[in-house]
Write a protein that holds these residues in place. Structure first.
Motif, PDB file in Angstrom:
ATOM      1  N   HIS A 118      30.998  96.096  60.922  1.00 20.35           N
ATOM      2  CA  HIS A 118      31.952  95.006  61.115  1.00 20.35           C
ATOM      3  C   HIS A 118      31.186  93.740  61.500  1.00 20.35           C
ATOM      4  O   HIS A 118      30.266  93.791  62.321  1.00 20.35           O
ATOM      5  CB  HIS A 118      32.949  95.363  62.211  1.00 20.35           C
ATOM      6  CG  HIS A 118      34.144  94.478  62.239  1.00 20.35           C
ATOM      7  ND1 HIS A 118      34.195  93.323  62.978  1.00 20.35           N
ATOM      8  CD2 HIS A 118      35.327  94.561  61.596  1.00 20.35           C
ATOM      9  CE1 HIS A 118      35.369  92.739  62.798  1.00 20.35           C
ATOM     10  NE2 HIS A 118      36.077  93.468  61.961  1.00 20.35           N
ATOM     11  N   PRO A 119      31.546  92.575  60.941  1.00 21.62           N
ATOM     12  CA  PRO A 119      30.720  91.386  61.131  1.00 21.62           C
ATOM     13  C   PRO A 119      31.075  90.497  62.318  1.00 21.62           C
ATOM     14  O   PRO A 119      30.321  89.587  62.644  1.00 21.62           O
ATOM     15  CB  PRO A 119      30.953  90.609  59.830  1.00 21.62           C
ATOM     16  CG  PRO A 119      32.364  90.939  59.462  1.00 21.62           C
ATOM     17  CD  PRO A 119      32.564  92.366  59.883  1.00 21.62           C
ATOM     18  N   SER A 120      32.219  90.733  62.978  1.00 20.61           N
ATOM     19  CA  SER A 120      32.686  89.779  63.987  1.00 20.61           C
ATOM     20  C   SER A 120      31.904  89.880  65.295  1.00 20.61           C
ATOM     21  O   SER A 120      31.740  90.959  65.860  1.00 20.61           O
ATOM     22  CB  SER A 120      34.168  89.996  64.278  1.00 20.61           C
ATOM     23  OG  SER A 120      34.606  89.164  65.335  1.00 20.61           O
ATOM     24  N   ASP A 121      31.445  88.738  65.804  1.00 19.22           N
ATOM     25  CA  ASP A 121      30.865  88.668  67.151  1.00 19.22           C
ATOM     26  C   ASP A 121      31.971  88.588  68.192  1.00 19.22           C
ATOM     27  O   ASP A 121      31.910  89.246  69.233  1.00 19.22           O
ATOM     28  CB  ASP A 121      29.951  87.445  67.263  1.00 19.22           C
ATOM     29  CG  ASP A 121      28.724  87.541  66.383  1.00 19.22           C
ATOM     30  OD1 ASP A 121      27.803  88.286  66.731  1.00 19.22           O
ATOM     31  OD2 ASP A 121      28.687  86.862  65.332  1.00 19.22           O
ATOM     32  N   MET A 122      32.963  87.765  67.922  1.00 18.10           N
ATOM     33  CA  MET A 122      34.062  87.584  68.856  1.00 18.10           C
ATOM     34  C   MET A 122      34.742  88.894  69.200  1.00 18.10           C
ATOM     35  O   MET A 122      35.049  89.186  70.360  1.00 18.10           O
ATOM     36  CB  MET A 122      35.093  86.612  68.264  1.00 18.10           C
ATOM     37  CG  MET A 122      36.267  86.319  69.178  1.00 18.10           C
ATOM     38  SD  MET A 122      37.519  85.293  68.360  1.00 18.10           S
ATOM     39  CE  MET A 122      38.313  86.540  67.351  1.00 18.10           C
ATOM     40  N   ALA A 123      34.979  89.741  68.188  1.00 17.71           N
ATOM     41  CA  ALA A 123      35.696  90.986  68.404  1.00 17.71           C
ATOM     42  C   ALA A 123      34.943  91.944  69.318  1.00 17.71           C
ATOM     43  O   ALA A 123      35.560  92.763  70.013  1.00 17.71           O
ATOM     44  CB  ALA A 123      35.995  91.653  67.070  1.00 17.71           C
ATOM     45  N   VAL A 124      33.621  91.857  69.343  1.00 18.85           N
ATOM     46  CA  VAL A 124      32.823  92.727  70.220  1.00 18.85           C
ATOM     47  C   VAL A 124      33.145  92.418  71.679  1.00 18.85           C
ATOM     48  O   VAL A 124      33.372  93.318  72.499  1.00 18.85           O
ATOM     49  CB  VAL A 124      31.318  92.556  69.941  1.00 18.85           C
ATOM     50  CG1 VAL A 124      30.495  93.439  70.874  1.00 18.85           C
ATOM     51  CG2 VAL A 124      31.006  92.874  68.489  1.00 18.85           C
ATOM     52  N   THR A 125      33.179  91.134  72.007  1.00 17.13           N
ATOM     53  CA  THR A 125      33.499  90.751  73.376  1.00 17.13           C
ATOM     54  C   THR A 125      34.945  91.075  73.719  1.00 17.13           C
ATOM     55  O   THR A 125      35.251  91.526  74.830  1.00 17.13           O
ATOM     56  CB  THR A 125      33.225  89.248  73.576  1.00 17.13           C
ATOM     57  OG1 THR A 125      31.878  88.976  73.209  1.00 17.13           O
ATOM     58  CG2 THR A 125      33.421  88.847  75.018  1.00 17.13           C
ATOM     59  N   LEU A 126      35.852  90.861  72.786  1.00 14.69           N
ATOM     60  CA  LEU A 126      37.260  91.205  73.029  1.00 14.69           C
ATOM     61  C   LEU A 126      37.412  92.703  73.291  1.00 14.69           C
ATOM     62  O   LEU A 126      38.241  93.116  74.101  1.00 14.69           O
ATOM     63  CB  LEU A 126      38.116  90.787  71.837  1.00 14.69           C
ATOM     64  CG  LEU A 126      38.221  89.283  71.571  1.00 14.69           C
ATOM     65  CD1 LEU A 126      39.095  89.025  70.340  1.00 14.69           C
ATOM     66  CD2 LEU A 126      38.800  88.543  72.782  1.00 14.69           C
ATOM     67  N   ALA A 127      36.600  93.507  72.610  1.00 13.85           N
ATOM     68  CA  ALA A 127      36.640  94.954  72.847  1.00 13.85           C
ATOM     69  C   ALA A 127      36.197  95.291  74.263  1.00 13.85           C
ATOM     70  O   ALA A 127      36.773  96.156  74.924  1.00 13.85           O
ATOM     71  CB  ALA A 127      35.754  95.671  71.831  1.00 13.85           C
ATOM     72  N   ALA A 128      35.176  94.597  74.751  1.00 18.53           N
ATOM     73  CA  ALA A 128      34.672  94.864  76.100  1.00 18.53           C
ATOM     74  C   ALA A 128      35.703  94.536  77.166  1.00 18.53           C
ATOM     75  O   ALA A 128      35.719  95.158  78.233  1.00 18.53           O
ATOM     76  CB  ALA A 128      33.392  94.067  76.342  1.00 18.53           C
ATOM     77  N   PHE A 129      36.585  93.574  76.878  1.00 18.03           N
ATOM     78  CA  PHE A 129      37.530  93.107  77.893  1.00 18.03           C
ATOM     79  C   PHE A 129      38.970  93.538  77.626  1.00 18.03           C
ATOM     80  O   PHE A 129      39.922  92.932  78.120  1.00 18.03           O
ATOM     81  CB  PHE A 129      37.447  91.580  78.009  1.00 18.03           C
ATOM     82  CG  PHE A 129      36.083  91.094  78.436  1.00 18.03           C
ATOM     83  CD1 PHE A 129      35.352  91.794  79.378  1.00 18.03           C
ATOM     84  CD2 PHE A 129      35.536  89.959  77.881  1.00 18.03           C
ATOM     85  CE1 PHE A 129      34.098  91.357  79.772  1.00 18.03           C
ATOM     86  CE2 PHE A 129      34.281  89.506  78.270  1.00 18.03           C
ATOM     87  CZ  PHE A 129      33.555  90.212  79.221  1.00 18.03           C
ATOM     88  N   ASP A 130      39.135  94.599  76.827  1.00 20.33           N
ATOM     89  CA  ASP A 130      40.445  95.242  76.635  1.00 20.33           C
ATOM     90  C   ASP A 130      41.509  94.294  76.088  1.00 20.33           C
ATOM     91  O   ASP A 130      42.660  94.288  76.538  1.00 20.33           O
ATOM     92  CB  ASP A 130      40.941  95.861  77.948  1.00 20.33           C
ATOM     93  CG  ASP A 130      39.987  96.923  78.475  1.00 20.33           C
ATOM     94  OD1 ASP A 130      39.578  97.785  77.695  1.00 20.33           O
ATOM     95  OD2 ASP A 130      39.654  96.877  79.675  1.00 20.33           O
ATOM     96  N   LEU A 179      49.063  95.549  69.628  1.00 20.15           N
ATOM     97  CA  LEU A 179      48.089  96.615  69.453  1.00 20.15           C
ATOM     98  C   LEU A 179      46.911  96.347  70.374  1.00 20.15           C
ATOM     99  O   LEU A 179      46.350  95.251  70.356  1.00 20.15           O
ATOM    100  CB  LEU A 179      47.575  96.660  68.016  1.00 20.15           C
ATOM    101  CG  LEU A 179      48.379  97.413  66.956  1.00 20.15           C
ATOM    102  CD1 LEU A 179      47.833  97.084  65.572  1.00 20.15           C
ATOM    103  CD2 LEU A 179      48.323  98.918  67.201  1.00 20.15           C
ATOM    104  N   ALA A 180      46.552  97.319  71.184  1.00 20.75           N
ATOM    105  CA  ALA A 180      45.300  97.200  71.939  1.00 20.75           C
ATOM    106  C   ALA A 180      44.145  97.134  70.949  1.00 20.75           C
ATOM    107  O   ALA A 180      44.160  97.820  69.914  1.00 20.75           O
ATOM    108  CB  ALA A 180      45.121  98.396  72.865  1.00 20.75           C
ATOM    109  N   LEU A 181      43.150  96.315  71.239  1.00 15.44           N
ATOM    110  CA  LEU A 181      42.059  96.161  70.293  1.00 15.44           C
ATOM    111  C   LEU A 181      41.346  97.481  70.031  1.00 15.44           C
ATOM    112  O   LEU A 181      40.864  97.719  68.929  1.00 15.44           O
ATOM    113  CB  LEU A 181      41.061  95.105  70.770  1.00 15.44           C
ATOM    114  CG  LEU A 181      40.070  94.701  69.672  1.00 15.44           C
ATOM    115  CD1 LEU A 181      39.983  93.204  69.528  1.00 15.44           C
ATOM    116  CD2 LEU A 181      38.693  95.284  69.941  1.00 15.44           C
TER     117      LEU A 181
END
Length: 330
Positions: A161-173, A187-189
């Protein structure tokens, strides 16, 4: 490029209704990924529904101290917002690492979440690809896969998956809000992106015809001391070969809270839940950080040419968490 229609909408209900009436339509935000895929022939919509004028362009502090981010907020505005920088600095860093200023000015939060893999086999319509043409095969497994997945992949697909933003969003629920013809939903990420399995063409759990309306970040005091670190093969705005979003709270030398997610190593943002479990309540030391990384990466199944990512991610986890521990101790 296939000829297509264009329609601008100003109301969420209207946007959903237009898509509901045309199965070949696609929502258009900044177009920084979709238009490229249209040029390559990967995406062939009959109608583009321009959603940039919807009233979804605000960032607001929620009553409980979290943040609500509208789907049409640009990446530039997200990265520059003072509350994002104060409460979730890793999120601002991830957005800045993701693209050039020109792209950030166009790209939207909703579109960023839905961007598709940059695997060369996926973007080349002359080649087989299970994600683009289910059942055609995954040539990356025996072909070029240096930048591909080491976690959560399958025999059907090893793209990342290419998104950088989504990685951080995953870390913060983070929680993704959406609207359909049947009403609103969330939907929870952690549930938003589907495991690759044997259906890599099914990428998210969004219901058919859904429009992403925003992202909610719950309050997370740990996020105030957070960092996003991305490794790429060149210093310009390239897609990562590995990244880490991390946040850390240390009390008396002990890890009181930790958040950790990996990017560019799986078909979706990878929440490092095992590493978090091992670290919580233990010493905030480089040795402990390395042991936690090893626990998480024990699930890695690298291919012949991307085994370097295991070592890279281990070193990245140790470096970022060590920096955060030092910052927390000042």
């Amino acid at each position: 490029m296939k000829e297509f229609g264009y329609q601008r909408v100003y109301d969420v209900a209207d946007a959903v209704a237009v898509l509901d009436g045309d199965p070949e339509a696609r929502f258009l935000g900044g177009g920084t990924n979709l238009v490229d895929l249209m040029k390559a022939g990967v995406e062939r919509p009959g109608l583009l529904i321009d959603v940039r004028h919807l009233p979804l362009d605000r960032i607001e502090v929620t009553g409980d101290g979290g943040l609500r981010i509208g789907a049409t907020v640009t990446n530039s505005d997200l990265a520059a917002h003072p509350e994002v920088r104060r409460r979730y600095p890793a999120l601002a860093q991830a957005v800045l690492a993701g693209a050039s200023g020109q792209l950030r000015n166009m790209a939207t939060v909703g579109g960023n979440l839905l961007q598709r893999t940059r695997c060369g086999y996926f973007t080349d319509v002359a080649r087989p690809c299970n994600k683009r043409l289910p059942g055609s095969g995954c040539p990356a497994i025996t072909g070029e896969h240096r930048n591909h997945a080491i976690l959560g992949a399958s025999t059907a697909c090893v793209a990342v998956h290419p998104s950088d933003m989504a990685v951080t969003l995953a870390a913060f629920d983070a929680v993704i809000g959406y609207e359909t013809a049947d009403g609103a939903g969330e939907l929870a990420l952690r549930d938003f992106y589907l495991p690759v399995g044997d259906t890599p063409h099914l990428e998210t759990a969004l219901p058919p015809g859904a429009l992403i309306t925003g992202v909610t970040l719950p309050p997370a005091p740990v996020a105030a001391v957070s960092r996003y670190r991305k490794v790429r093969e060149r210093a310009s705005y390239a897609f990562g070969i590995g990244s880490v979003a991390a946040a850390l709270t240390v009390r008396d030398g002990v890890v009181a809270d930790v958040r950790l997610a990996f990017g560019a190593v799986a078909s979706r943002p990878w929440r490092a839940a095992e590493a978090e479990r091992v670290l919580t309540g233990g010493p905030a030391t480089a040795e402990a950080f390395a042991a936690a990384a090893d626990t998480e990466l024990a699930a890695a199944r690298p291919l012949p040419d991307n085994g370097y990512k295991v070592t890279l991610m281990r070193n990245l986890v140790v470096a970022v968490l060590t920096e955060l521990a030092e910052e927390a101790g000042r």
